[in-house]
Design a protein around this motif. Structure first.
Motif, PDB file in Angstrom:
ATOM      1  N   LEU A   1      35.932 -10.897 -23.674  1.00  0.00           N
ATOM      2  CA  LEU A   1      37.190 -11.524 -23.272  1.00  0.00           C
ATOM      3  C   LEU A   1      38.189 -11.585 -24.428  1.00  0.00           C
ATOM      4  O   LEU A   1      39.320 -11.131 -24.318  1.00  0.00           O
TER       5      LEU A   1
ATOM      6  N   ILE B   1      37.726 -21.776 -22.282  1.00  0.00           N
ATOM      7  CA  ILE B   1      37.490 -20.350 -22.077  1.00  0.00           C
ATOM      8  C   ILE B   1      36.317 -20.224 -21.115  1.00  0.00           C
ATOM      9  O   ILE B   1      35.248 -20.794 -21.359  1.00  0.00           O
TER      10      ILE B   1
ATOM     11  N   GLY C   1      35.085 -13.060 -14.363  1.00  0.00           N
ATOM     12  CA  GLY C   1      33.925 -12.222 -14.644  1.00  0.00           C
ATOM     13  C   GLY C   1      32.976 -11.984 -13.488  1.00  0.00           C
ATOM     14  O   GLY C   1      32.074 -11.147 -13.600  1.00  0.00           O
TER      15      GLY C   1
ATOM     16  N   SER D   1      30.342 -20.539 -18.428  1.00  0.00           N
ATOM     17  CA  SER D   1      30.091 -19.553 -17.386  1.00  0.00           C
ATOM     18  C   SER D   1      28.740 -19.894 -16.780  1.00  0.00           C
ATOM     19  O   SER D   1      27.958 -20.641 -17.385  1.00  0.00           O
TER      20      SER D   1
ATOM     21  N   HIS E   1      32.345 -14.191 -24.524  1.00  0.00           N
ATOM     22  CA  HIS E   1      33.588 -14.949 -24.383  1.00  0.00           C
ATOM     23  C   HIS E   1      34.502 -14.758 -25.596  1.00  0.00           C
ATOM     24  O   HIS E   1      35.703 -14.574 -25.437  1.00  0.00           O
TER      25      HIS E   1
ATOM     26  N   SER F   1      33.729 -15.282 -18.607  1.00  0.00           N
ATOM     27  CA  SER F   1      33.994 -13.984 -19.219  1.00  0.00           C
ATOM     28  C   SER F   1      33.125 -12.902 -18.585  1.00  0.00           C
ATOM     29  O   SER F   1      31.965 -13.146 -18.235  1.00  0.00           O
TER      30      SER F   1
ATOM     31  N   THR G   1      26.841 -13.108 -21.489  1.00  0.00           N
ATOM     32  CA  THR G   1      28.072 -13.893 -21.676  1.00  0.00           C
ATOM     33  C   THR G   1      27.942 -14.832 -22.873  1.00  0.00           C
ATOM     34  O   THR G   1      28.138 -16.038 -22.746  1.00  0.00           O
TER      35      THR G   1
ATOM     36  N   GLY H   1      38.272 -15.681 -17.323  1.00  0.00           N
ATOM     37  CA  GLY H   1      37.816 -14.306 -17.487  1.00  0.00           C
ATOM     38  C   GLY H   1      37.630 -13.502 -16.223  1.00  0.00           C
ATOM     39  O   GLY H   1      37.464 -12.281 -16.298  1.00  0.00           O
TER      40      GLY H   1
END
Length: 476
Positions: free
Chosen positions: A214, A230, A186, A255, A237, A233, A262, A184
Motif C-alpha cells: 500500500l 491504514i 484489499g 486488516s 500495509h 492493504s 498483509t 487499501g
C-alpha cells in the motif's frame, strides 16, 4: 514554471493577509501554526515516545490521537497549505484524482514548510503513483479525508505496477500525518486463486501472485509518520526500504486475521527507526524486520491478531543478512500465531545480534518465543552447511498465556551454526486453556537462565560451541 511562480506569489500574499483577521475567510490556501518539535530532525530516532508506556492500549478504541503535523525541519516559516481540491481533485470516491495530487505535490514540495492537504469529508481515488523528492524543508503530507487505490485487480490500470501503490522516493525530512484513513481495498486481491490463502479445513493454494504494497518509502531519510489509520492493504500495509531516521507513532493498522501477506510495518535496509504507541491487527507479521536493519526501537505497540513481531525471514536463496541492535519493549501481543520470532533460511550468511525483548505481555499466543533457523515455505527444503549466526538475544519479563498446540518456547537453531548467548529472565507463560505442554524445545541453542522459567526449560546448552571460533566471522 509560470504556474509555480503564481502559487509561490499566492503563498506570500496569503501569509501577509493572515495577519489581518478580516481577510482570512474564504481562502483555499489556509495558514496555521504547526506544533514545534524541540528535538533535532536529523536524528528522529532519539525522540522518546510521545507519552510514557503504560497499560497496553485498548484495542476497542484504536483511533490515534493528536495527529497535528509537526515540522521535521524545525523551520520557522509559516506553512503554506496546498489543498488538493484547489488543483482539481473531486474526492467523490470514483473520479481519478491522481493528476490533481501530482500537481499539488509538485507545488507543495517546492516551497519551504509546504503542506499538501487531502481535506476531510472527501474520498480520493488515486492510481499507482511515485511521489519523488527532494522537497524543501518542513514538507508535510496531511491526510484528513480518505485516500484509496482502485478496487481490486480488475479495476487496476494495466499500465500501472501491481506491486506497489503509493511510493515516496528520495523524500527527506517529510511528515506524513493526518486524521484520515488510507483504505487499501484489499479484499479482491486476497481472493486471487494463486494467492496463498487459508481456505476451509486449513487448505491453501500455491502462490504468490503480485499484489501491491500500500505505502512504500524508498531511499528517504528523517521521516515522520503519525496519526493515520491504514487498513485493508492488498499486501504489506507500509514498507521502508533503504531509509534512515524514521519515526513512526500513533498509527492504527488493521486488516482481517486471514488476509494473506498483509504485514503491518515492514523495514529492510533501514537504520535508526522508532516505532511507538501504535495498534496493529492484520493477517501476517505485525512488524517485520528484514535484512540490513539496525538500531530499531519498538515500544508500546499492541499486536493481534497477527503473526507477531518478527526478525526475518533472513538468508533466503543463500543471501547475506545483517541485523543488529533491535529492542522491543512494553508490547502487548494477543491471539497471534507467534509472539516474538527470529526466522532464517538454511544456507544464508550474516548475523542477527544485539536483540532485546523486554516487558512483553502475551495473551493466547502460539509460539510465544521462537527462533526458527529452518524457516521454509515448502517441505522440500534441505538442511545446509551455512546459516545466519544468531547471538546475544535477551528475553526479559515475558509473561502471559499461550495456545497449547505448540510449546511456548522454541529454539530450533542450525546444525551448522549454533545460536549463542541466549538469556532468559522472568519468563512466565501459562496455558490459555488446557494443561501445560511438554518441555520447551531446544536444538543447538546455548544460553543461560537468570531466573526460573515457567514452563521450566532445561534444554539450553551451557557455554559456547567448540566450533564458534571457526565460524565467528560472518561478514557483518
Amino acid at each position: 514554471m509560470a504556474d509555480l511562480r503564481g502559487l509561490l506569489l499566492m503563498c506570500v500574499v496569503f501569509t501577509f493577509l493572515s495577519f489581518n483577521p478580516g481577510n482570512v475567510e474564504g481562502r483555499k490556501h489556509i495558514h496555521k501554526k504547526q506544533k514545534s518539535r524541540s528535538s533535532n530532525a536529523e536524528s528522529p530516532i532519539s525522540l522518546s515516545p510521545a507519552y510514557p508506556p503504560a497499560t497496553p492500549p485498548n484495542s476497542n478504541d484504536p483511533t490515534p490521537t493528536d495527529p497535528t503535523p509537526t515540522d521535521p525541519g524545525n523551520s520557522t516559516s509559516e506553512p503554506c497549505v496546498f489543498d488538493v481540491t484547489s488543483f482539481g481533485a473531486v474526492g467523490d470516491g470514483s473520479t481519478d484524482d491522481t493528476a490533481a495530487f501530482m500537481a499539488a505535490w509538485k507545488a507543495a514540495c517546492a516551497v519551504e514548510s509546504g503542506v499538501l492537504l487531502a481535506p476531510s469529508d472527501h474520498v480520493f481515488l488515486i492510481t499507482s503513483t511515485i511521489l519523488s523528492g527532494p522537497c524543501k524543508p518542513g514538507f508535510v503530507f496531511q491526510v484528513d479525508g480518505v485516500l484509496m487505490p482502485p478496487d481490486g485487480p480488475d479495476n487496476w490500470p494495466k499500465s500501472d505496477s501491481d506491486k506497489q501503490w503509493l511510493v515516496f522516493y528520495r523524500v527527506d525530512g517529510m511528515t506524513f500525518t493526518g486524521r484520515g484513513t488510507i483504505e487499501g481495498n484489499g479484499q479482491k486481491w486476497w481472493e486471487l486463486p494463486c494467492k496463498p490463502h487459508r481456505g476451509p479445513h486449513g487448505t491453501s493454494l500455491p502462490g504468490p501472485c503480485n499484489s501491491p504494497a500500500l505505502i512504500r518509502f524508498f531511499m528517504s531519510s528523517n521521516l515522520v509518520v503519525s496519526g493515520l489509520r491504514i487498513q485493508n492493504s492488498p499486501q504489506f500495509h507500509m514498507k521502508f526500504d533503504g531509509c534512515e531516521g524514521v519515526l513512526i507513532e500513533k498509527l492504527s493498522i488493521s486488516s482481517p486475521a486471514l488476509s494473506p501477506n498483509t504485514d503491518g510495518i515492514h523495514i529492510e535496509n533501514t537504520k535508526s527507526v522508532g516505532i511507538y504507541n501504535s495498534i496493529i491487527a492484520n493477517g501476517d507479521d505485525c512488524i517485520s524486520i528484514g535484512p540490513g536493519c539496525s538500531d530499531v526501537d519498538i515500544e508500546n505497540v499492541t499486536c493481534g491478531p497477527s503473526h507477531g513481531i518478527s526478525i526475518g525471514s533472513l538468508g533466503v536463496h543463500n543471501s547475506q543478512a545483517c541485523v543488529s541492535n533491535i529492542t522491543v519493549r512494553n508490547a502487548f501481543i494477543r491471539n497471534s500465531d507467534n509472539g516474538v520470532r527470529i526466522k532464517t533460511w538454511q544456507g544464508g550468511m550474516g548475523s542477527v545480534s544485539g536483540i532485546s525483548f523486554d516487558s512483553i505481555q502475551m495473551e493466547n499466543v502460539r509460539n510465544c518465543i521462537i527462533i526458527d533457523q529452518y524457516y521454509c515455505l515448502a517441505k522440500a527444503c534441505l538442511n545446509q552447511t551455512s546459516a545466519v549466526f544468531v547471538t546475544d538475544v535477551s528475553y526479559k519479563n515475558i509473561k502471559g498465556t499461550y495456545d497449547v498446540r505448540s510449546p511456548p518456547i522454541h529454539f530450533a537453531c542450525s546444525d551448522a551454526v549454533a545460536c549463542t548467548n541466549i538469556t532468559l529472565s522472568e519468563v512466565e507463560l501459562l496455558p490459555a486453556a488446557g494443561e501445560l505442554v511438554d518441555d520447551p524445545f531446544c536444538w543447538n541453542a546455548y544460553g543461560t537462565q537468570e531466573t526460573l522459567t515457567i514452563p521450566p526449560i532445561s534444554c539450553l546448552l551451557d557455554g559456547e560451541p567448540q566450533s564458534i571460533s571457526e565460524t565467528a566471522n560472518f561478514g557483518c
